[in-house]
Design an enzyme around this catalytic site. Structure first.
Site, PDB file in Angstrom:
ATOM      1  N   ASN A 157      -4.504   8.287   4.912  1.00 14.33           N
ATOM      2  CA  ASN A 157      -3.347   9.164   5.167  1.00 14.33           C
ATOM      3  C   ASN A 157      -2.021   8.451   4.845  1.00 14.33           C
ATOM      4  O   ASN A 157      -1.008   8.698   5.476  1.00 14.33           O
ATOM      5  CB  ASN A 157      -3.337   9.685   6.620  1.00 14.33           C
TER       6      ASN A 157
ATOM      7  N   CYS B 118      -1.610   7.493   1.124  1.00 12.72           N
ATOM      8  CA  CYS B 118      -1.404   7.693  -0.326  1.00 12.72           C
ATOM      9  C   CYS B 118      -1.606   9.150  -0.724  1.00 12.72           C
ATOM     10  O   CYS B 118      -0.652   9.865  -1.007  1.00 12.72           O
ATOM     11  CB  CYS B 118      -2.361   6.809  -1.133  1.00 12.72           C
TER      12      CYS B 118
ATOM     13  N   SER C 100      -3.262  12.091   0.747  1.00 15.57           N
ATOM     14  CA  SER C 100      -3.048  13.329   1.524  1.00 15.57           C
ATOM     15  C   SER C 100      -1.582  13.572   1.907  1.00 15.57           C
ATOM     16  O   SER C 100      -1.150  14.732   1.912  1.00 15.57           O
ATOM     17  CB  SER C 100      -3.981  13.399   2.744  1.00 15.57           C
TER      18      SER C 100
ATOM     19  N   ASP D 195      -9.191   7.175  -5.344  1.00 16.28           N
ATOM     20  CA  ASP D 195      -8.358   6.378  -4.441  1.00 16.28           C
ATOM     21  C   ASP D 195      -7.467   5.451  -5.279  1.00 16.28           C
ATOM     22  O   ASP D 195      -7.969   4.583  -5.996  1.00 16.28           O
ATOM     23  CB  ASP D 195      -9.317   5.564  -3.559  1.00 16.28           C
TER      24      ASP D 195
HETATM   25  P1  4NP Z   1      -5.445   7.093   0.867  1.00 18.68           P
HETATM   26  O1  4NP Z   1      -5.488   5.637   0.229  1.00 18.68           O
HETATM   27  O2  4NP Z   1      -6.812   7.372   1.437  1.00 18.68           O
HETATM   28  O3  4NP Z   1      -5.147   7.958  -0.313  1.00 18.68           O
HETATM   29  O4  4NP Z   1      -4.357   7.077   1.903  1.00 18.68           O
HETATM   30  C1  4NP Z   1      -5.970   4.502   0.924  1.00 18.68           C
HETATM   31  C2  4NP Z   1      -5.153   3.865   1.818  1.00 18.68           C
HETATM   32  C3  4NP Z   1      -5.594   2.736   2.476  1.00 18.68           C
HETATM   33  C4  4NP Z   1      -6.865   2.257   2.238  1.00 18.68           C
HETATM   34  C5  4NP Z   1      -7.683   2.910   1.353  1.00 18.68           C
HETATM   35  C6  4NP Z   1      -7.245   4.042   0.691  1.00 18.68           C
HETATM   36  N1  4NP Z   1      -7.319   1.090   2.876  1.00 18.68           N
HETATM   37  O5  4NP Z   1      -8.433   0.633   2.584  1.00 18.68           O
HETATM   38  O6  4NP Z   1      -6.615   0.557   3.755  1.00 18.68           O
END
Ligand code: 4NP
Length: 161
Positions: free
Chosen positions: A10, A12, A14, A125
Site C-alpha cells: 500500500n 506503490c 494501490s 511489483d
Molecule cells: P506495493 O509495492 O505492493 O505496490 O505497495 C511494494 C511495497 C513494499 C514492498 C513490496 C512491494 N516490500 O517488500 O516492502
C-alpha cells in the site's frame, strides 16, 4: 459504489490506483457515485507515506498522493466495499483467503478490466526495480481504471442506482 484498491505494501501500486481513479471520476463528473480507498495485504509499511518514486510518477500525470498513509486490509473491508481490486495474483489470492464467508464483495484483478490483452493481466511489483517500472505501472493502472469505470457505470445504470 465502494471500491478498494489492494497491493502488497500500500505504498506503490494501490495508492497510485486510488489517486488515478479519483482523478478519473472527477474528470467525468461522477465522483459522487464512488467511495474510493486503498490498502495492502502486508503490514510492513502501515502508517507510512507513499513510496517517493510512486508519488513522483503520479505527480507527473497530475495526481498528488503524498497525503496517503498506508494501511492493511481488514476483514471489515469485505463489508465496507463492493469491489476489491487486486494489483496481482498473489494479492488476489491473499484477499480470497481473507474474505469472510457470506461477504458479497467482488474480489478481482484490476487489470481484468483493461480489455484487449495489450496490457497483460496484472500490475508487476515495481518496488525493487528501476524508474521505468513506475511509468509502466501508471500506464497499466490508467488502462485498468478506465475499463473498470466504464464497467462500473454500466452496472450502476443497469440496476438504476
Ligand atoms: P506495493 O509495492 O505492493 O505496490 O505497495 C511494494 C511495497 C513494499 C514492498 C513490496 C512491494 N516490500 O517488500 O516492502
Amino acid at each position: 459504489m465502494r471500491v478498494l484498491f489492494v497491493c502488497l505494501g500500500n505504498i506503490c501500486r494501490s495508492p497510485a490506483a486510488e489517486g488515478i481513479f479519483r482523478q478519473l471520476v472527477r474528470e467525468r463528473g461522477v465522483e459522487g457515485l464512488f467511495q474510493i480507498d486503498s490498502a495492502g495485504t502486508g503490514d510492513w509499511h502501515v502508517g507510512q507515506g507513499p513510496d517517493e518514486r510512486s508519488a513522483a510518477a503520479c505527480l507527473r500525470v497530475g495526481v498528488d498522493i503524498r497525503a496517503h498513509r498506508a494501511r492493511q486490509v481488514q476483514k471489515a473491508d469485505f463489508d465496507r466495499f463492493d469491489w476489491i481490486l487486486a494489483a496481482d495474483y498473489d494479492n488476489m489470492s491473499a484477499l480470497e483467503h481473507l474474505q469472510p464467508q457470506g461477504s458479497k464483495a467482488h474480489v478481482g484483478l484490476l487489470m481484468r478490466f483493461a480489455g484487449n490483452g495489450e496490457f497483460g493481466s496484472y500490475i508487476p511489483d515495481p518496488y525493487y526495480g528501476g524508474p521505468e517500472g513506475f511509468s509502466h505501472m501508471i500506464e497499466l493502472i490508467r488502462a485498468g481504471c478506465e475499463g473498470f469505470l466504464a464497467s462500473a457505470l454500466k452496472e450502476m445504470e443497469s440496476v438504476g442506482k
